[in-house]
Every structure is written in structure tokens, then in C-alpha cells.
Enzyme design. Structure first.
Site, PDB file in Angstrom:
ATOM      1  N   THR A  17      22.251   9.268  22.856  1.00 14.40           N
ATOM      2  CA  THR A  17      22.087   7.941  22.242  1.00 14.40           C
ATOM      3  C   THR A  17      22.897   7.825  20.951  1.00 14.40           C
ATOM      4  OG1 THR A  17      20.073   8.494  20.986  1.00 14.40           O
ATOM      5  CG2 THR A  17      19.779   7.693  23.238  1.00 14.40           C
ATOM      6  N   ASN A  18      23.074   8.927  20.245  1.00 15.09           N
ATOM      7  CA  ASN A  18      23.947   8.885  19.055  1.00 15.09           C
ATOM      8  C   ASN A  18      25.395   8.662  19.471  1.00 15.09           C
ATOM      9  OD1 ASN A  18      22.515   9.517  16.338  1.00 15.09           O
ATOM     10  ND2 ASN A  18      21.520  10.851  17.840  1.00 15.09           N
ATOM     11  N   MET A  94      23.431  21.258  21.120  1.00 13.27           N
ATOM     12  CA  MET A  94      22.433  22.291  20.835  1.00 13.27           C
ATOM     13  C   MET A  94      23.017  23.703  20.879  1.00 13.27           C
ATOM     14  SD  MET A  94      19.796  20.681  20.036  1.00 13.27           S
ATOM     15  CE  MET A  94      18.816  19.203  20.238  1.00 13.27           C
ATOM     16  N   LYS A  95      24.196  23.871  20.306  1.00 12.84           N
ATOM     17  CA  LYS A  95      24.806  25.206  20.196  1.00 12.84           C
ATOM     18  C   LYS A  95      25.420  25.329  18.808  1.00 12.84           C
ATOM     19  CE  LYS A  95      24.515  26.976  24.457  1.00 12.84           C
ATOM     20  NZ  LYS A  95      23.484  26.031  24.895  1.00 12.84           N
ATOM     21  N   ASN A 111      27.731  17.426  11.819  1.00 12.09           N
ATOM     22  CA  ASN A 111      26.605  17.569  12.740  1.00 12.09           C
ATOM     23  C   ASN A 111      25.456  16.712  12.228  1.00 12.09           C
ATOM     24  OD1 ASN A 111      24.841  18.480  14.712  1.00 12.09           O
ATOM     25  ND2 ASN A 111      24.661  20.549  13.884  1.00 12.09           N
ATOM     26  N   HIS A 113      21.371  16.102  12.122  1.00 12.09           N
ATOM     27  CA  HIS A 113      20.160  16.915  12.265  1.00 12.09           C
ATOM     28  C   HIS A 113      18.935  16.048  11.962  1.00 12.09           C
ATOM     29  CE1 HIS A 113      17.488  20.270  12.190  1.00 12.09           C
ATOM     30  NE2 HIS A 113      17.168  20.068  10.939  1.00 12.09           N
ATOM     31  N   ASP A 145      29.045  24.643   8.901  1.00 14.53           N
ATOM     32  CA  ASP A 145      29.509  25.924   8.379  1.00 14.53           C
ATOM     33  C   ASP A 145      28.912  27.007   9.272  1.00 14.53           C
ATOM     34  OD1 ASP A 145      26.885  26.181   7.620  1.00 14.53           O
ATOM     35  OD2 ASP A 145      27.270  26.139   5.464  1.00 14.53           O
ATOM     36  N   GLY A 147      26.196  28.639   8.994  1.00 19.00           N
ATOM     37  CA  GLY A 147      24.738  28.742   8.993  1.00 19.00           C
ATOM     38  C   GLY A 147      24.112  27.781   9.982  1.00 19.00           C
TER      39      GLY A 147
HETATM   40  C1  GAR Z   1      19.224  13.936  17.666  1.00 23.47           C
HETATM   41  O1  GAR Z   1      18.017  13.611  17.034  1.00 23.47           O
HETATM   42  C2  GAR Z   1      19.919  15.077  16.932  1.00 23.47           C
HETATM   43  O2  GAR Z   1      19.762  15.043  15.557  1.00 23.47           O
HETATM   44  C3  GAR Z   1      19.228  16.257  17.512  1.00 23.47           C
HETATM   45  O3  GAR Z   1      19.137  15.971  18.877  1.00 23.47           O
HETATM   46  C4  GAR Z   1      18.992  14.546  19.044  1.00 23.47           C
HETATM   47  C5  GAR Z   1      20.000  14.098  20.061  1.00 23.47           C
HETATM   48  O4  GAR Z   1      19.721  12.797  20.520  1.00 23.47           O
HETATM   49  N1  GAR Z   1      19.962  17.458  17.243  1.00 23.47           N
HETATM   50  C6  GAR Z   1      19.383  18.603  16.892  1.00 23.47           C
HETATM   51  O5  GAR Z   1      18.188  18.785  16.820  1.00 23.47           O
HETATM   52  C7  GAR Z   1      20.372  19.712  16.610  1.00 23.47           C
HETATM   53  N2  GAR Z   1      19.741  20.768  15.852  1.00 23.47           N
HETATM   54  P1  GAR Z   1      20.752  12.030  21.451  1.00 23.47           P
HETATM   55  O6  GAR Z   1      21.209  13.010  22.551  1.00 23.47           O
HETATM   56  O7  GAR Z   1      19.967  10.901  22.017  1.00 23.47           O
HETATM   57  O8  GAR Z   1      21.896  11.583  20.601  1.00 23.47           O
END
Ligand code: GAR
Length: 205
Positions: A17-18, A94-95, A111, A113, A145, A147
């Protein structure tokens, strides 16, 4: 003559969705950016389908198809770099990117979060915020980075936690704020540029 739109590569692992919010924004030439490719670490996800429906090139690198995590990271680096991006957006990817990726693309990779960094890094930001009992959480856009969600912060938006929230309702409210933050900030980065000085990120020339 107008400047060429900034080239975005977006990496996804799920619903996308993003990514969709960025694709919608990029439909307006005044936005100043265009998504030139979408990559993923798994196939069969809606994030990839969103790109395919628009005829945007996609690529998939699954960790399990490589002899090592380092080989996967090198292949990801090559694929992303081949599209000559001005900015790479990890949008629910998610990597963690690694030692091949960071020297080549790290400075132009951001990224998103679903928590207010430095609180609740990792895969379960909304769940951990709810369990901790914070009254305000939110979302953070940062330059990657080496981390886990520790990079220099580009933008943040606060989101209230409601008394009757579940992990799902809280995450959905965060994602509404996250999409707005992403579209606004990526557009500004594309049109105005940005600088990183230690941990301080500034938009504009
Ligand atoms: C988002 O909330 C993003 O911040 C999170 O996954 C979702 C993806 O939503 N990412 C993490 O948690 C990464 N550590 P989307 O696939 O609907 O854009």
C-alpha cells in the site's frame, strides 16, 4: 526544460500500500519522480501485482534460491543498481540489506518503519508499542545503514494509540500516516534534493 523525474526503485515484501501511494503520486508529472522498477524478496505478493498492472518492470530475489545471504545481497544490489535509481525506497521490505548493497546504494536508500525511532525497531513495531503501553507511536522514514532501523531520520509522524486498539487497528492507523509521510517526503527529496550530515538529514539543496 523541466528536470527529468527522479528515478525510484521500490522494494516490497507484502501488500504494497505504501508502494501504491507512491505510484499514485507519480502519476502527476509535477510530483517529480517516477517508479522505474519494483523488486521483492518473495513472489505472489500484491506489491508486485500493483507494479505489473502498470507495466512497471519487476524482479524477485528469494534468499532461499542463493547459496548464501551474501550472494542474495549481491544479486539484489546488481538488480537495483541496474535501474540507475536516484532513490531506493524500502516500502515494507522485510529484509536487511548487507555488505554488498550498502557501499553502492546505502546513501540513496530510505526505509519506512511503523514506529517512532529509536523506539521499537525490528519487525513488530506496532505490537511492541501496544504491549509497552505508549500513548503515542508513529512512523519513521530513515536512510538505511547497517543496523536495524537505526539510520539517520528523514521524517517522522506521530500517531495516537487508542484504548481499544488491537495490533491490526493500530498498524492500519500508522499506515495511513506512513503513506502520507512517504509521499510528501519522497516528493520533496526528488524535487529539492537532500543532505546527510552525520545523523542530521536536511531536505533541500
Ligand atoms: C508498513 O507499515 C511498513 O512500515 C512495515 O510494513 C508495512 C508494509 O505495508 N515495514 C516494517 O515493519 C519493516 N520493519 P505495505 O506493504 O502495505 O506498504
Amino acid at each position: 526544460m523541466a528536470a527529468a523525474p527522479a528515478r525510484l526503485v521500490v522494494l516490497v515484501s507484502g501488500a504494497g500500500t505504501n508502494l501504491q501511494a507512491l505510484l499514485d503520486a507519480c502519476a502527476d508529472p509535477a510530483y517529480g519522480a517516477t517508479v522505474v522498477a519494483v523488486g521483492a524478496d518473495r513472489d505472489g505478493i500484491e506489491g508486485l501485482a500493483r507494479a505489473e498492472r502498470l507495466g512497471i518492470p519487476t524482479f524477485v530475489h528469494r534468499v532461499k534460491d542463493f547459496a548464501s545471504r551474501e550472494d542474495w545481497d549481491a544479486a539484489l544490489t546488481d538488480s537495483v543498481a541496474s535501474y540507475e535509481p536516484d532513490l531506493v525506497v524500502l516500502a515494507g521490505f522485510m529484509k536487511l540489506v548487507g555488505a554488498s548493497y550498502l557501499p553502492v546504494l546505502g546513501r540513496r536508500t530510505i526505509n519506512t518503519h511503523p514506529a517512532l525511532s529509536p523506539a521499537f525497531p525490528g519487525m513488530h513495531g506496532p505490537r511492541e508499542a501496544l504491549e509497552y503501553g505508549v500513548k503515542i507511536t508513529g512512523c519513521t522514514l530513515f536512510v538505511v545503514d547497517d543496523g536495524v532501523d537505526t539510520g539517520a531520520i528523514v521524517a517522522q509522524t506521530a500517531v495516537p494509540v487508542e484504548d481499544d486498539d488491537t495490533v491490526e487497528t493500530l498498524h492500519e492507523r500508522i499506515k495511513v500516516a506512513e503513506r502520507a509521510m512517504l509521499v510528501d517526503t519522497v516528493g520533496r527529496m526528488a524535487r529539492e534534493g537532500w543532505t546527510v550530515d552525520g545523523r542530521r538529514v536536511r531536505l533541500g539543496g
